[in-house]
Scaffold this active site. Structure first.
Site, PDB file in Angstrom:
ATOM      1  CG  ASP A  20      -1.954   1.043   1.247  1.00 12.58           C
ATOM      2  OD1 ASP A  20      -3.114   0.719   1.500  1.00 12.58           O
ATOM      3  OD2 ASP A  20      -1.624   2.221   0.998  1.00 12.58           O
ATOM      4  CG  ASP A 118      -2.955   3.505  -2.254  1.00 12.36           C
ATOM      5  OD1 ASP A 118      -3.996   2.833  -2.102  1.00 12.36           O
ATOM      6  OD2 ASP A 118      -2.347   4.059  -1.324  1.00 12.36           O
ATOM      7  CD  GLU A 119      -5.790  -1.304  -0.629  1.00 10.36           C
ATOM      8  OE1 GLU A 119      -5.500  -2.210   0.158  1.00 10.36           O
ATOM      9  OE2 GLU A 119      -6.704  -0.506  -0.435  1.00 10.36           O
TER      10      GLU A 119
HETATM   11  P1  TTP Z   1      -5.308   5.148   1.202  1.00  9.61           P
HETATM   12  O1  TTP Z   1      -4.317   4.087   0.860  1.00  9.61           O
HETATM   13  O2  TTP Z   1      -6.430   4.810   2.114  1.00  9.61           O
HETATM   14  O3  TTP Z   1      -4.559   6.382   1.885  1.00  9.61           O
HETATM   15  P2  TTP Z   1      -3.148   6.999   1.559  1.00  9.61           P
HETATM   16  O4  TTP Z   1      -2.378   6.207   0.575  1.00  9.61           O
HETATM   17  O5  TTP Z   1      -3.323   8.433   1.215  1.00  9.61           O
HETATM   18  O6  TTP Z   1      -2.443   6.956   2.984  1.00  9.61           O
HETATM   19  P3  TTP Z   1      -1.867   5.684   3.756  1.00  9.61           P
HETATM   20  O7  TTP Z   1      -0.415   5.969   3.952  1.00  9.61           O
HETATM   21  O8  TTP Z   1      -2.619   5.666   5.052  1.00  9.61           O
HETATM   22  O9  TTP Z   1      -2.114   4.475   2.918  1.00  9.61           O
HETATM   23  O10 TTP Z   1      -5.938   5.734  -0.121  1.00  9.61           O
HETATM   24  C1  TTP Z   1      -5.218   5.859  -1.326  1.00  9.61           C
HETATM   25  C2  TTP Z   1      -5.602   7.143  -2.041  1.00  9.61           C
HETATM   26  O11 TTP Z   1      -7.010   7.169  -2.251  1.00  9.61           O
HETATM   27  C3  TTP Z   1      -5.271   8.372  -1.245  1.00  9.61           C
HETATM   28  O12 TTP Z   1      -3.943   8.827  -1.454  1.00  9.61           O
HETATM   29  C4  TTP Z   1      -6.300   9.353  -1.756  1.00  9.61           C
HETATM   30  C5  TTP Z   1      -7.499   8.501  -2.127  1.00  9.61           C
HETATM   31  N1  TTP Z   1      -8.525   8.607  -1.077  1.00  9.61           N
HETATM   32  C6  TTP Z   1      -9.566   9.530  -1.256  1.00  9.61           C
HETATM   33  O13 TTP Z   1      -9.627  10.210  -2.298  1.00  9.61           O
HETATM   34  N2  TTP Z   1     -10.503   9.653  -0.269  1.00  9.61           N
HETATM   35  C7  TTP Z   1     -10.467   8.937   0.902  1.00  9.61           C
HETATM   36  O14 TTP Z   1     -11.331   9.100   1.771  1.00  9.61           O
HETATM   37  C8  TTP Z   1      -9.392   8.003   1.078  1.00  9.61           C
HETATM   38  C9  TTP Z   1      -9.299   7.188   2.349  1.00  9.61           C
HETATM   39  C10 TTP Z   1      -8.457   7.866   0.066  1.00  9.61           C
HETATM   40 MG    MG Z   2      -2.205   4.121   0.778  1.00  8.31          MG
END
Ligand code: TTP
Ligand code: MG
Length: 366
Positions: A20, A118-119
């Site tokens: 992720d 992103d995962e």
């Molecule tokens: P996530 O992987 O949940 O968050 P992240 O990568 O920003 O942070 P983390 O280090 O905790 O993994 O989500 C991936 C992308 O999805 C994030 O960069 C932006 C988008 N996203 C939104 O647009 N709205 C949201 O509510 C969430 C949770 C994510």
């Molecule tokens: Mg993420």
């Protein structure tokens, strides 16, 4: 006795990895504007700078220290963190980075499943134990950092559930390995909200019946749970015990089909390389045909003996299912590496769509 897990009883332990990206959109923005490094940054959906309107999509870890998080209104975020830099979402840019990251991950995967932008889960290729898996994860992290300038967190476990919880355990830039014998020590002290599927509402209901820790959920009478939550109660208890039989598999709406292979010995022998590419092209074609897909883009993946990895792609004008096109484009694309010793090669097709009735007739009578 606790519920037995056939994965552990009958088979060699599976190894699953969950990768992720860290604060994904924000990390890409910081990479684009290095002056932002180390600063609190928010990426905002529907951002209106004049009115300070919009909702935070994500924010850098520096901003999180102030209590800013996804879905928070900009007005509130700027109150909590007055020095925060707010930027509008640039989805095309993140998608581009995402697709390159996913191609990199596929290069390490025997089985692959992208879950979101992103995962992804992967069953890593040529990995036979948890030590191998750590080496593989470090390579993945290095390669993404080197190629894209962003970090990711990786979780390794014996199933998707453990891998997923592990990847979130030490963010950012984390690597967490949970061997089967450590699952209880890992999961039991956590709050129940860490179990996927246990949201705010469920957490509240569980609290009313005296369950706040995973250990309590793992050991509660299953009937008590099913009475309140139906089948989800049963699943929740299984998850609290670290049990998950889900396969790592490409999701519906497949974006690409790829096959790759690691050579027994690094090679620059053009005949061997062409033969291997053709074999991979045939394997990709079989999958394509079985699933009635057409494609427009062919890519090759190349890993050199120093482990640097490259993808090269070509897109054609018309939709096709022709295996000879896969072979000839793969040959053309790999030519750039003719003077290099290759460790791994892969062939992939993307830009895929389902073949419709009319197209079936055309290809069938070709
Ligand atoms: P996530 O992987 O949940 O968050 P992240 O990568 O920003 O942070 P983390 O280090 O905790 O993994 O989500 C991936 C992308 O999805 C994030 O960069 C932006 C988008 N996203 C939104 O647009 N709205 C949201 O509510 C969430 C949770 C994510
Ligand atoms: Mg993420």
């Amino acid at each position: 006795m606790s519920a037995s897990n056939p994965e552990q009883d009958n088979h060699e332990t599976r190894i699953v990895m969950h990768v992720d990206m860290d604060s994904f959109y924000a990390s890409v923005e910081v990479r684009e504007q290095p002056a932002l490094k180390g600063k609190p940054v928010c990426v905002v959906m529907k951002y209106n700078p004049e009115l300070r309107r919009g909702a935070v999509s994500t924010c850098s870890y520096e901003a999180r220290k102030f209590g800013v998080h996804s879905a928070m209104p900009v007005a509130k975020a700027s109150k909590l963190c007055p020095d925060c830099v707010f930027l509008p979402v640039r989805m095309d840019l993140y998608k581009e980075v995402s697709s390159r990251v996913m191609e990199t991950l596929k290069g390490y995967a025997e089985q692959f499943e992208q879950v979101s932008v992103d995962e992804a889960y992967l069953v890593p290729v040529s990995v036979h134990n948890f030590d191998d898996a750590v080496v593989c994860a470090l390579r993945i992290k290095d390669e993404i950092k080197k190629n894209e300038g962003i970090t990711c967190s990786v979780g390794i476990g014996s199933n998707k559930l453990i891998a997923k919880i592990a990847s979130g355990y030490q963010k950012p830039d984390g690597l967490t390995v949970v061997k089967p014998e450590d699952v209880k020590d890992f999961l039991y002290p956590m709050p129940v909200s860490k179990i996927p599927g246990v949201g705010e509402k469920t957490t509240e209901v569980l609290k009313v019946i005296g369950i706040t820790k995973v250990e309590e959920l793992a050991n509660v009478d299953v009937q008590l749970l099913t009475e309140r939550f139906g089948r989800m109660g049963f699943i929740m208890k299984q998850r609290a015990n670290g049990i998950d039989y889900g396969e790592v598999q490409e999701r519906e709406g497949v974006k690409s089909i790829s096959k790759h292979i690691t050579f027994d010995e690094d090679t620059d022998d053009p005949e061997k390389i062409e033969y291997t590419l053709n074999m991979l092209a045939d394997a990709v074609y079989n999958n394509l045909k079985k699933n009635h897909y057409l494609f427009r883009t062919v890519s090759v993946l190349v890993r050199l003996n120093n482990f640097s990895t490259y993808t090269r792609a070509k897109t054609i004008q018309t939709w096709t299912q022709d295996v000879e096109i896969i072979k000839s484009l793969a040959k053309e694309l790999i030519n750039e590496f003719h003077d290099k010793k290759l460790r791994l090669v892969g062939v992939s097709i993307s830009n895929i769509k389902k073949q419709d009735e009319r197209q079936t007739l055309i290809t069938d009578f070709k």
